[in-house]
Design an enzyme around this catalytic site. Structure first.
Site, short mmCIF file in Angstrom:
data_model
loop_
_atom_site.label_atom_id
_atom_site.label_comp_id
_atom_site.label_asym_id
_atom_site.label_seq_id
_atom_site.Cartn_x
_atom_site.Cartn_y
_atom_site.Cartn_z
N VAL B 78 -19.47 2.58 -22.62
CA VAL B 78 -18.01 2.48 -22.61
C VAL B 78 -17.57 1.13 -23.14
O VAL B 78 -18.28 0.13 -23.00
CB VAL B 78 -17.46 2.69 -21.17
CG1 VAL B 78 -17.60 4.14 -20.75
CG2 VAL B 78 -18.13 1.75 -20.18
N ASN B 120 -22.30 -0.63 -18.13
CA ASN B 120 -22.33 -0.70 -19.60
C ASN B 120 -22.59 0.66 -20.23
O ASN B 120 -22.79 0.76 -21.42
CB ASN B 120 -23.36 -1.73 -20.06
CG ASN B 120 -24.74 -1.39 -19.53
OD1 ASN B 120 -24.86 -0.55 -18.64
ND2 ASN B 120 -25.75 -2.01 -20.10
N GLU B 121 -22.66 1.70 -19.36
CA GLU B 121 -22.88 3.03 -19.94
C GLU B 121 -21.63 3.87 -19.74
O GLU B 121 -20.75 3.94 -20.60
CB GLU B 121 -24.14 3.68 -19.37
CG GLU B 121 -25.39 2.88 -19.81
CD GLU B 121 -26.69 3.46 -19.34
OE1 GLU B 121 -26.83 4.71 -19.38
OE2 GLU B 121 -27.59 2.69 -18.94
N MET B 122 -21.46 4.50 -18.55
CA MET B 122 -20.28 5.33 -18.34
C MET B 122 -19.31 4.72 -17.33
O MET B 122 -18.16 5.13 -17.23
CB MET B 122 -20.71 6.72 -17.90
CG MET B 122 -21.44 7.45 -19.04
SD MET B 122 -22.47 8.78 -18.48
CE MET B 122 -21.54 10.14 -19.13
#
Lengths: 702, 311
Positions: B78, B120-122
């Protein structure tokens, strides 16, 4: 007592309870075994899986390469089992300590699995190096340059030595080889080469050796940690703990089992109780039955056994003694004081008898019937006479008080030791009754009582037969005038033909009286006599007894004869037997007057033997007295008899009665008769009885 | 000298005898899974609704046209945030003994949770996921169908995604068919496989996924010269775990460049070369390299069936 349907309900409830308990027990047992088996299986599975894991690790370390998946799948299986265990509430609740232990094991095992992962890393490295070193050996540099020949030869030797040590170490899992490898490694490190290919070979070799030397101790350490982990022991301990824990649970099972057993025993007791109740009812029933039986065995009045029992008891004894006790003149008491008094007497006697007879005689007491009592006992060493005397004395010395009246009783006793008991005892009793001097008598076969009965029966048969076949007929014995020897009269004597023998009727008289044949006998003789004398110019005399006189049938018959043969009535004399007491004088008087009216004469038979009553003779208007034969037969010797006869004769003369002497059997007797001036004589010496009248005179030589 | 050689050869022979079974097993042709649930998982897998700004889905980093892996060296989440490692393939991940490079997730459900949460992903949380899905009628009906409930819960999301991932197997690779005796390998491929075993690659890359069943150190012989990003040390803090990673599966390896945990290697040849140097301690000849690469290319299987199915 509980009602039957209540009992059934009770049994039903009890039964269902037992079944419920049994179901519970079964269910509990089933769960117990299922659960415990499951847990046990789980632990065993874990043991197997861990062993498998160990095996796979060993395989992994030995094989050059190995599919790790098998190890992973074993781990996954272990994880699944632990998931199952963790969701097993029964395990958690029932065996908490074991569960805790198992969780402890789980931690140890998982740690071991972590070590396995670490081991796999080191193992791969070691194996790769080992494998590479093995391929490296084929790349050992060639020796072509002479200058380096020695150096290279040494190098090669060292390389081979080192690599083989590595293989030894790897396959033996022995760290000790490392030291040697280390030394070799240090030696090898000292070599240096200029040639590119040699230099390359050397550096690769060194780096692999370095890797091996670094990793091999870690490798063996991990392997040891894996294979000699205490997890297996922990699991074994858990298993043992579980068995102990399950045993505790088993204790409850045992308790339950015991309860069931107790239930079962209670059930058995209940059944026994019910059976007892039934039995009790049966006993009551049996009691009622035996009461009924007793009633059939026992005389209700005296409570003594009855005749029926006697009949069966007498067969059981070996040497029986039997008493028949009869109360004298009981009929008199009964008539005089009433039936109640009679019953009282009977009860009293029954009780008294039981008291008198010694207890150790084991005598049994019976009421045979009426006023007859029986005592039956084994002879043994008993003094029978003493017992009899005791009985008689008892009644002599005791009086019965009934309604303020003192009653004196006496008893007669017939005793027998011979069979048939009742019959012989009865005979003995009859003997006692006849003899007033006796009060008891022990039956003796010599007396022939039994034979007498037989004879009586025989006689009755003979008489009956004779009457039916016209074998009863009159004989005639002349009565003489001893002074002129003229036959003045014939006495009719009844005779009987038996098997072509003519017998005197005297022996049949008694039986005739008892069997009612007497009437017919009299009638037969009378009729035949009248018929015989109807056309004879002869006087004859007929014997007539009290029975005949008191029998209206016989009297009627006599009257009929009078009507039939009126012309010979003046020639008839009736001889009335005097030996038996003349009970009803009026009846006799009536008869005499009736006969006299017809012109017949009356004689008194057997005078002087029985109850000779002179007054009666005078009142009865008698024509003849026949002096009893017993006085006549030894008149020539017996002065007493002579005196009596003389007195009778004198009295008769005074009363204007003719006298007849019977039983004149000798010349001497005849002389005495004449001397005493007796009117007529009769006897064998003068003339015997004959079926027909033959002689005109009594004795020709007279 | 000759004697020593002989002895050595005997030793070697005895060792060769221990090459017992094939250390690689073929994938099953199909796998049992709950179809409805997997389809739901498929929707979720492709749906960026699960990311905070609705920009990123699972499929953003697991490209099914790129062997189920990320073509970028590191993934981008994201708000354009960069990840630390190269996303490994989702294909056949069901058969991995752990998930992630450092194996911090024990299974797929465990794994699916992490990217959703990772900032740092979803960058999502459970409640937000639930809220979004519960207000989505499309998902509500789907979830009700599968889980028989009106309320979507987070665990169901993970469960459905994992079920979908379970279905992502790539059977019928040439090599699998060779193992089953259906096809023959070319002589080069065969030589490559032999080298693969001979040189020791097989000691780590074995099993159904040709890897994915153990942790190994990168640079076991010759040290790896880059930073150890996302290794097991980050979890265990043990020195032993430095540079230690879950061995990646070599299935579909030809499709999943770039290689290594850090995505630092672009080609298969280079990857093979580097592995030989760092982990086997030698350099391969060109011929050897060529053979091994041609063997590795036989490991590409068929695209999972579920991806061809109607969405």
């Amino acid at each position: 007592m509980i009602k039957t349907n209540k009992k059934i309900y009770f049994a039903a409830i009890f039964g269902s309870l037992a079944i419920l308990l049994l179901i519970f027990f079964e269910n509990f047992t089933k769960t117990y075994f299922i659960q415990n088996n499951r847990i046990l299986n789980t632990i065993h599975d874990l043991q197997t899986l861990e062993a498998k894991l160990d095996y796979q690790i060993l395989e992994n370390s030995l094989f050059l390469y190995k599919n790790f998946d098998s190890i992973i799948s074993t781990q996954k299986n272990i994880e699944t089992i632990f998931k199952k265990i963790e969701s097993d509430k029964h395990f958690k609740n029932e065996h908490p300590s074991v569960y805790k232990e198992l969780m402890d094991y789980k931690r140890t095992l998982y740690k071991k699995i972590e070590i396995i992962h670490d081991f796999e890393s080191v193992n791969s490295t070691i194996k790769n190096s080992t494998m590479y070193l093995s391929t490296l050996i084929t790349k050992i540099p060639e020796i072509n340059e002479k200058s380096d020949k020695l150096k290279l030869e040494n190098y090669n030797k060292l390389v081979i030595k080192t690599i083989s040590s590595i293989f030894l170490a790897k396959n033996s899992f022995d760290e000790d080889f490392i030291e040697e490898i280390k030394i070799n490694y240090e030696h090898l490190k000292k070599f240096s080469f200029d040639k590119k290919n040699l230099k390359n070979f050397h550096s690769v070799l060194l780096s692999h050796l370095q890797v091996f030397i670094t990793n091999f101790p870690i490798y063996t350490k991990y392997l040891n940690e894996i294979l000699h982990n205490d997890s297996k022991e922990k699991l074994q301990k858990t298993l043992e703990e579980f068995i102990v824990s399950a045993d505790k649970e088993l204790k409850f099972l045992t308790l339950l089992y015991n309860i069931l057993i107790i239930f079962y025993i209670l059930f058995i007791i209940a059944i026994l109780y019910l059976m007892l109740i039934i039995d009790k009812e049966n006993i009551l029933l049996k009691k009622a039955q035996s009461k009924l039986e007793k009633m059939a065995r026992i005389d209700p009045l005296t409570k003594l056994l009855n005749r029926r029992v006697l009949d069966s008891d007498k067969k059981k004894l070996q040497n029986p003694v039997f008493f028949i006790i009869n109360i004298d003149r009981f009929k008199h008491f009964n008539d005089f004081y009433g039936i109640n008094a009679g019953d009282f007497i009977l009860r009293y006697v029954a009780k008294a008898l039981k008291n008198i007879v010694p207890k150790d005689s084991k005598a049994k007491f019976y009421r045979i019937g009426g006023d007859d009592f029986g005592i039956l006992m084994e002879k043994d060493s008993l003094d029978i006479e003493k017992i009899a005397k005791d009985i008689i004395d008892y009644f002599k010395t005791h009086t019965i008080r009934y309604n303020n009246i003192d009653i004196h009783l006496s008893v007669s006793i017939g005793i027998t030791l011979q069979k048939p008991l009742i019959e012989t005892a009865d005979m003995a009793l009859k003997y006692v009754k006849k003899d007033i001097r006796r009060s008891f008598f022990i039956y003796n076969s010599n007396l022939g009582f039994y034979k007498k009965i037989e004879d009586n029966i025989n006689r009755a048969k003979i008489l009956k037969n004779a009457l039916e076949t016209d074998n009863v007929f009159p004989y005639f014995q002349p009565i003489c005038d001893p002074y002129s020897n003229e036959i003045v009269k014939y006495e009719v004597l009844a005779r009987l033909k038996n098997k072509n023998k003519v017998e005197s009727i005297s022996t049949y008289l008694q039986i005739a009286k008892e069997t009612k044949m007497y009437e017919e006998l009299t009638k037969t003789i009378f009729e035949k006599s009248f018929e015989y004398f109807k056309d004879k110019n002869c006087h004859f005399s007929l014997n007539i007894s009290m029975e005949d006189i008191s029998n209206p049938n016989t009297l009627k018959f006599v009257k009929k004869l009078f009507d039939t043969y009126p012309h010979i009535l003046q020639k008839v004399t009736f001889e009335i037997l005097e030996s038996t007491a003349i009970i009803d004088y009026n009846m006799v008087r009536e008869f005499i007057s009736m006969v006299k009216k017809m012109g017949s004469k009356i004689a008194l038979d057997d005078f002087g033997s029985g109850f000779s009553n002179y007054e009666h003779i005078l009142n009865l208007n008698i024509d003849y007295i026949k002096i009893d034969g017993s006085l006549i037969k030894d008149i020539d010797k017996n002065t007493h008899a002579k005196l009596i006869v003389k007195t009778i004769n004198n009295f008769a003369k005074e009363a204007n009665i003719k006298t007849v002497a019977e039983f004149v059997h000798s010349q001497e007797v005849l002389e005495k008769i004449k001397e005493l001036n007796i009117d007529y004589a009769q006897g064998f010496y003068l003339a015997k009885p004959t079926p027909f009248i033959k002689a005109e005179k009594c004795k020709k030589n007279f | 000298m000759d004697k020593a050689f002989l002895a050595f050869f005997i030793l070697l022979l005895s060792y060769i005898f221990l090459f017992a079974k094939e250390p690689i097993t073929p994938l099953p042709k199909s796998i049992k899974y709950d179809k409805e649930k997997a389809i739901l998982g498929k929707y979720l897998f492709f749906d960026p609704i699960l990311s905070k700004d609705k920009s990123t889905s699972c499929a953003s980093c697991h490209d099914f046209n790129h062997g189920g892996a990320d073509p970028r060296p590191v993934s981008i989440g994201v708000e354009g945030k960069k990840g630390k490692v190269n996303a490994p393939t989702v294909y056949n991940s069901y058969f991995n003994f752990r998930q992630f490079w450092n194996g911090r997730a024990k299974d797929l459900k465990d794994q699916a949770k992490c990217p959703i949460h990772a900032p740092n992903e979803m960058a999502m949380n459970e409640k937000l996921v639930e809220k979004r899905l519960n207000s989505n009628t499309f998902y509500k009906t789907l979830f009700k169908k599968v889980y028989k409930t009106d309320k979507v819960e987070f665990w169901m999301v993970l469960d459905a995604i994992a079920e979908f991932e379970k279905a992502l197997i790539t059977p019928d690779s040439k090599f699998d068919r060779y193992l089953k005796g259906e096809v023959k390998l070319s002589s080069l491929e065969k030589k490559g496989y032999l080298l693969f075993k001979q040189l020791g690659c097989i000691t780590c890359h074995n099993g159904i996924n040709i890897g994915g069943n153990s942790f190994q150190k990168i640079g076991a012989i010759n040290p790896y010269n880059k930073e150890p990003i996302g290794d097991r040390f980050e979890i265990t803090k043990r020195e032993f775990d430095r540079y230690r990673y879950k061995v990646p599966s070599l299935r579909n390896i030809a499709l999943t460049a770039p290689y290594f945990h850090d995505g630092s290697v672009d080609t298969l040849e280079e990857a093979v070369d580097k592995m030989a140097y760092h982990n086997l301690g030698f350099t391969l000849s060109e011929m050897e390299k060529k053979a091994i690469v041609s063997f590795l290319k036989t490991l590409t299987g068929k695209k999972p069936k579920i991806l061809n199915d109607e969405k």
